[in-house]
Design a protein around this motif. Structure first.
Motif, PDB file in Angstrom:
ATOM      1  N   LEU A 484       4.054 -61.904  14.668  1.00 54.03           N
ATOM      2  CA  LEU A 484       4.290 -61.408  13.313  1.00 54.03           C
ATOM      3  C   LEU A 484       3.294 -62.043  12.353  1.00 54.03           C
ATOM      4  O   LEU A 484       3.019 -63.247  12.444  1.00 54.03           O
ATOM      5  CB  LEU A 484       5.717 -61.747  12.871  1.00 54.03           C
ATOM      6  CG  LEU A 484       6.833 -61.278  13.817  1.00 54.03           C
ATOM      7  CD1 LEU A 484       8.181 -61.803  13.340  1.00 54.03           C
ATOM      8  CD2 LEU A 484       6.850 -59.765  13.922  1.00 54.03           C
ATOM      9  N   ASP A 485       2.752 -61.244  11.427  1.00 54.34           N
ATOM     10  CA  ASP A 485       1.761 -61.806  10.516  1.00 54.34           C
ATOM     11  C   ASP A 485       2.417 -62.439   9.296  1.00 54.34           C
ATOM     12  O   ASP A 485       3.640 -62.503   9.174  1.00 54.34           O
ATOM     13  CB  ASP A 485       0.690 -60.779  10.153  1.00 54.34           C
ATOM     14  CG  ASP A 485       1.198 -59.673   9.233  1.00 54.34           C
ATOM     15  OD1 ASP A 485       2.296 -59.801   8.668  1.00 54.34           O
ATOM     16  OD2 ASP A 485       0.480 -58.669   9.087  1.00 54.34           O
ATOM     17  N   ASP A 486       1.587 -62.944   8.381  1.00 61.23           N
ATOM     18  CA  ASP A 486       2.092 -63.699   7.238  1.00 61.23           C
ATOM     19  C   ASP A 486       2.920 -62.852   6.287  1.00 61.23           C
ATOM     20  O   ASP A 486       3.796 -63.367   5.591  1.00 61.23           O
ATOM     21  CB  ASP A 486       0.919 -64.322   6.472  1.00 61.23           C
ATOM     22  CG  ASP A 486       0.238 -65.419   7.276  1.00 61.23           C
ATOM     23  OD1 ASP A 486       0.954 -66.301   7.780  1.00 61.23           O
ATOM     24  OD2 ASP A 486      -0.987 -65.385   7.416  1.00 61.23           O
ATOM     25  N   ASN A 487       2.640 -61.569   6.223  1.00 62.82           N
ATOM     26  CA  ASN A 487       3.425 -60.643   5.404  1.00 62.82           C
ATOM     27  C   ASN A 487       4.741 -60.410   6.153  1.00 62.82           C
ATOM     28  O   ASN A 487       4.993 -59.343   6.701  1.00 62.82           O
ATOM     29  CB  ASN A 487       2.627 -59.344   5.225  1.00 62.82           C
ATOM     30  CG  ASN A 487       3.287 -58.360   4.287  1.00 62.82           C
ATOM     31  OD1 ASN A 487       4.369 -58.612   3.733  1.00 62.82           O
ATOM     32  ND2 ASN A 487       2.655 -57.214   4.103  1.00 62.82           N
ATOM     33  N   LEU A 488       5.584 -61.446   6.159  1.00 62.80           N
ATOM     34  CA  LEU A 488       6.665 -61.543   7.123  1.00 62.80           C
ATOM     35  C   LEU A 488       7.719 -60.453   6.980  1.00 62.80           C
ATOM     36  O   LEU A 488       8.184 -59.903   7.987  1.00 62.80           O
ATOM     37  CB  LEU A 488       7.317 -62.923   7.022  1.00 62.80           C
ATOM     38  CG  LEU A 488       8.320 -63.273   8.120  1.00 62.80           C
ATOM     39  CD1 LEU A 488       7.710 -63.121   9.499  1.00 62.80           C
ATOM     40  CD2 LEU A 488       8.826 -64.704   7.929  1.00 62.80           C
ATOM     41  N   GLU A 489       8.116 -60.129   5.769  1.00 61.44           N
ATOM     42  CA  GLU A 489       9.126 -59.083   5.606  1.00 61.44           C
ATOM     43  C   GLU A 489       8.640 -57.765   6.207  1.00 61.44           C
ATOM     44  O   GLU A 489       9.384 -57.071   6.910  1.00 61.44           O
ATOM     45  CB  GLU A 489       9.452 -58.895   4.127  1.00 61.44           C
ATOM     46  CG  GLU A 489      10.313 -59.973   3.523  1.00 61.44           C
ATOM     47  CD  GLU A 489      10.731 -59.600   2.115  1.00 61.44           C
ATOM     48  OE1 GLU A 489      11.680 -58.803   1.960  1.00 61.44           O
ATOM     49  OE2 GLU A 489      10.083 -60.084   1.171  1.00 61.44           O
ATOM     50  N   MET A 490       7.388 -57.421   5.927  1.00 59.50           N
ATOM     51  CA  MET A 490       6.844 -56.177   6.463  1.00 59.50           C
ATOM     52  C   MET A 490       6.696 -56.254   7.972  1.00 59.50           C
ATOM     53  O   MET A 490       6.950 -55.285   8.694  1.00 59.50           O
ATOM     54  CB  MET A 490       5.484 -55.884   5.817  1.00 59.50           C
ATOM     55  CG  MET A 490       4.994 -54.465   6.084  1.00 59.50           C
ATOM     56  SD  MET A 490       6.119 -53.247   5.378  1.00 59.50           S
ATOM     57  CE  MET A 490       6.257 -52.087   6.716  1.00 59.50           C
ATOM     58  N   ALA A 491       6.295 -57.433   8.467  1.00 61.30           N
ATOM     59  CA  ALA A 491       6.136 -57.603   9.911  1.00 61.30           C
ATOM     60  C   ALA A 491       7.471 -57.437  10.627  1.00 61.30           C
ATOM     61  O   ALA A 491       7.546 -56.811  11.696  1.00 61.30           O
ATOM     62  CB  ALA A 491       5.547 -58.981  10.207  1.00 61.30           C
ATOM     63  N   LEU A 492       8.539 -57.967  10.057  1.00 63.15           N
ATOM     64  CA  LEU A 492       9.870 -57.813  10.655  1.00 63.15           C
ATOM     65  C   LEU A 492      10.305 -56.349  10.630  1.00 63.15           C
ATOM     66  O   LEU A 492      10.841 -55.820  11.614  1.00 63.15           O
ATOM     67  CB  LEU A 492      10.881 -58.684   9.909  1.00 63.15           C
ATOM     68  CG  LEU A 492      10.754 -60.196  10.156  1.00 63.15           C
ATOM     69  CD1 LEU A 492      11.571 -60.973   9.143  1.00 63.15           C
ATOM     70  CD2 LEU A 492      11.185 -60.552  11.574  1.00 63.15           C
ATOM     71  N   TYR A 493      10.061 -55.706   9.492  1.00 65.07           N
ATOM     72  CA  TYR A 493      10.428 -54.296   9.385  1.00 65.07           C
ATOM     73  C   TYR A 493       9.656 -53.454  10.408  1.00 65.07           C
ATOM     74  O   TYR A 493      10.221 -52.593  11.080  1.00 65.07           O
ATOM     75  CB  TYR A 493      10.163 -53.796   7.965  1.00 65.07           C
ATOM     76  CG  TYR A 493      10.572 -52.356   7.741  1.00 65.07           C
ATOM     77  CD1 TYR A 493      11.910 -51.994   7.720  1.00 65.07           C
ATOM     78  CD2 TYR A 493       9.619 -51.359   7.576  1.00 65.07           C
ATOM     79  CE1 TYR A 493      12.298 -50.679   7.534  1.00 65.07           C
ATOM     80  CE2 TYR A 493       9.992 -50.040   7.392  1.00 65.07           C
ATOM     81  CZ  TYR A 493      11.331 -49.703   7.368  1.00 65.07           C
ATOM     82  OH  TYR A 493      11.714 -48.399   7.193  1.00 65.07           O
ATOM     83  N   GLU A 494       8.362 -53.718  10.531  1.00 64.24           N
ATOM     84  CA  GLU A 494       7.542 -52.995  11.513  1.00 64.24           C
ATOM     85  C   GLU A 494       8.053 -53.225  12.932  1.00 64.24           C
ATOM     86  O   GLU A 494       8.108 -52.300  13.746  1.00 64.24           O
ATOM     87  CB  GLU A 494       6.082 -53.437  11.416  1.00 64.24           C
ATOM     88  CG  GLU A 494       5.327 -52.877  10.222  1.00 64.24           C
ATOM     89  CD  GLU A 494       3.864 -53.290  10.249  1.00 64.24           C
ATOM     90  OE1 GLU A 494       3.376 -53.692  11.326  1.00 64.24           O
ATOM     91  OE2 GLU A 494       3.206 -53.214   9.206  1.00 64.24           O
TER      92      GLU A 494
END
Length: 582
Positions: A484-494
């Motif tokens: 997961l990348d640093d843009n964590l909320e988006m990474a989790l959603y993806e």
């Protein structure tokens, strides 16, 4: 000896001359005989021999007096001039041309040994500074709408820009291509304002039509990320530098989505070209100069709208079988999940990767014994992930129970433990599908389950085949990993919304429940509420025994004393624009 590289034609002529005289070291001959060997006129013989002499290949001692034979002394074997030119091409970064000059493997091995001396940081004669580093595979697809592997995503981030960006230090969204934005109270109508004067790498100015074309392309093109953009109902270019985006429902992760690599803005006039994925054009700090089976060359974008890169060029050399040998000569080594070899004198930077390596149970396979929850629970109890980490070591940092290490402290019991015993004997082996970097884990799982008389058949696929579940519909188990990348909320959603292997294996009923949870999560206004919703989804999937977390991966960066400006990002790479050396 001449400092100029010989031409390919001159090399061919030398090889023809050497072969004509049967590779003798020294011969007595005449101008007429040499002209015949070179297939040229007598007048041109002296010119050709002089060029060969300047390269140090031979000595020509013309005889004085009629009827006397001249002396021709060969200093280089037949293959040497071709290797000399190949080395010259390689030192210029022209690997494809260099290897095309060498017909046999022995010569290619000699060139490979020379390449070791050309790695790391280099100062070129005209003042440019460059970094050459090895990597274990080529990167033919750098299309942001399709890229799912961390290395491809990292390269896209060097080449392209997004409307907004995620600041990992302050954990907030910041301006990027758009210098400002606003939304209505409902959060369904957004206005973005572009910076003026930003140029794509091919020289054209960025405008709102590029943004509109990119977002429409993401909505309409089949890809792992297509579903993320379906709530965008309308896009209007108000002026060349202002754009309005309307949503069908509120989404508090819109800015995070627009900061994701898949939302990288592409030039509307080039994005549909057949070769775009291979050699993409963006507005980022580096531009793609060449991308082939041997190398990826990135040159600094001198017109970059932010601070330009400190290095002039990055060259990544692709050598699948010999990466480890090359690494010993590089100033910078990125360690993947399969290797952790490096020079002991090098410095090290490391961090635990967000995400985990995992084993999926393919509940969607209708005739699989894994549809039986008791069998899945038994297999879960048989695989000791602590023992996996201890026995295999390497970059396996710690056993995993949760997707994020900060969630590991959660002591909530996911399910009651069961004895490691199968409720029934399997009639056929379970088929486990994975790809190259997970093969060591796959073999460990096979060996461990064999102790309980559970046979495993391992199928290793190329990653491009593995990424499409249609290629392994008959699999019972799927072994992979998620970073997961640093843009964590988006990474989790993806991860929950787009990961094709995960969403396929969980089956229709669990997938629908997960989608309902995702819709609710992105409608939450507060970050802490959304993160709690994602944590609950991680627990939910484990309670359903869709997957078994294995371990957290350690990202490693090894570098020499000269390297400066290194900051290991969440993808296990470093931002090239910040690197420099003393």
């Amino acid at each position: 000896m001449s400092s100029l590289a010989p031409s390919k034609n001159l090399i061919t002529q030398y090889q023809r001359l050497n072969q004509y005289f049967n590779d003798q070291k020294e011969v007595k001959t005449s101008i007429e005989q040499v002209a015949e060997a070179l297939c040229c006129t007598r007048r041109n013989v002296n010119n050709v021999l002089n060029k060969m002499s300047q390269q140090g290949w031979l000595t020509w001692l013309p005889a004085r007096g009629r009827g006397k034979l001249s002396q021709l002394i060969f200093h280089s074997p037949t293959k040497a001039p071709a290797l000399q030119l190949a080395m010259s091409k390689a030192s210029e970064g022209l690997l494809q041309e260099a290897f095309s000059l060498l017909p046999n493997q022995t010569d290619k091995n000699d060139l490979f040994n020379y390449l070791k001396t050309q790695l790391g940081f280099k100062n070129e004669l005209h003042g440019d500074q460059l970094l050459r580093m090895p990597y274990h595979r080529s990167l033919p697809n750098l299309d942001p709408t399709q890229a799912t592997r961390i290395t491809e995503i990292h390269m896209i981030n060097q080449i392209m820009d997004t409307l907004v960006t995620y600041d990992r230090q302050n954990q907030c969204i910041k301006p990027n291509l758009a210098h400002s934005w606003k939304s209505d109270e409902a959060g369904t109508c957004w206005h973005f304002y572009l910076r003026p004067g930003i140029k794509f790498h091919h020289g054209r100015l960025l405008n709102c039509e590029d943004v509109k074309a990119t977002l429409n392309h993401l909505k309409s093109t089949p890809s792992p990320f297509q579903g993320l953009y379906q709530h965008i109902s309308k896009i209007d270019c108000l002026t060349p530098l202002s754009i309005k985006i309307e949503l069908s429902s509120r989404n508090f992760l819109l800015l995070h989505l627009l900061a994701s690599h898949c939302s990288s803005i592409q030039p509307s006039d080039l994005m549909h070209q057949p070769n775009f994925a291979h050699q993409p054009v963006g507005t980022g700090p580096f531009m793609v100069i060449k991308n082939n089976e041997f190398q990826l060359q990135l040159d600094a974008n001198l017109d970059y709208f932010q601070a330009r890169a400190l290095l002039d060029r990055i060259e990544i050399w692709f050598f699948a079988d010999q990466k480890l040998a090359l690494e010993q000569h590089s100033d910078l080594i990125i360690s993947d999940t399969s290797t952790a070899h490096h020079d002991a004198s090098m410095r090290q930077n490391s961090k635990i990767e967000k995400g985990y390596q995992y084993l999926l149970f393919n509940v969607a396979k209708h005739n699989s014994p894994l549809q039986n929850l008791r069998i899945r629970r038994s297999i879960r109890s048989m695989l000791d992930t602590t023992r996996l980490v201890n026995e295999l070591g390497g970059t396996r940092a710690a056993p995993a129970r949760r997707l994020l290490t900060e969630w590991e402290a959660d002591t909530q019991r996911l399910m009651f433990p069961v004895r490691p015993r199968m409720p029934m004997r399997l009639q056929e082996p379970l088929k486990l599908v994975t790809y190259d970097i997970h093969m060591e884990d796959a073999k460990w799982i096979k060996k461990s389950l064999a102790n309980f008389e559970i046979p495993i058949q391992i199928s290793e696929l190329a990653y491009t085949d593995f990424a499409n579940p249609d290629n392994w519909l008959d699999a019972d188990l799927v072994l992979s990993g998620e970073a997961l990348d640093d843009n964590l909320e988006m990474a989790l959603y993806e991860w929950f919304a787009t990961q094709r292997s995960l969403r396929h294996c969980m089956g229709d009923e669990v997938r629908q429940q997960l989608d309902d949870k995702l819709i609710q999560a992105i409608s939450l206004a507060q970050k802490n509420e959304r993160m709690e919703a994602f944590r609950a989804m991680d627990i939910f999937l484990q309670q359903q025994l869709v997957l078994l977390p294995l371990y957290h991966h350690q990202q490693l960066l090894h570098y020499g004393d000269r390297v400066q400006g290194l900051n290991l990002n969440s993808l296990g790479w470093v931002d090239f624009k910040d690197i420099w050396f003393t």
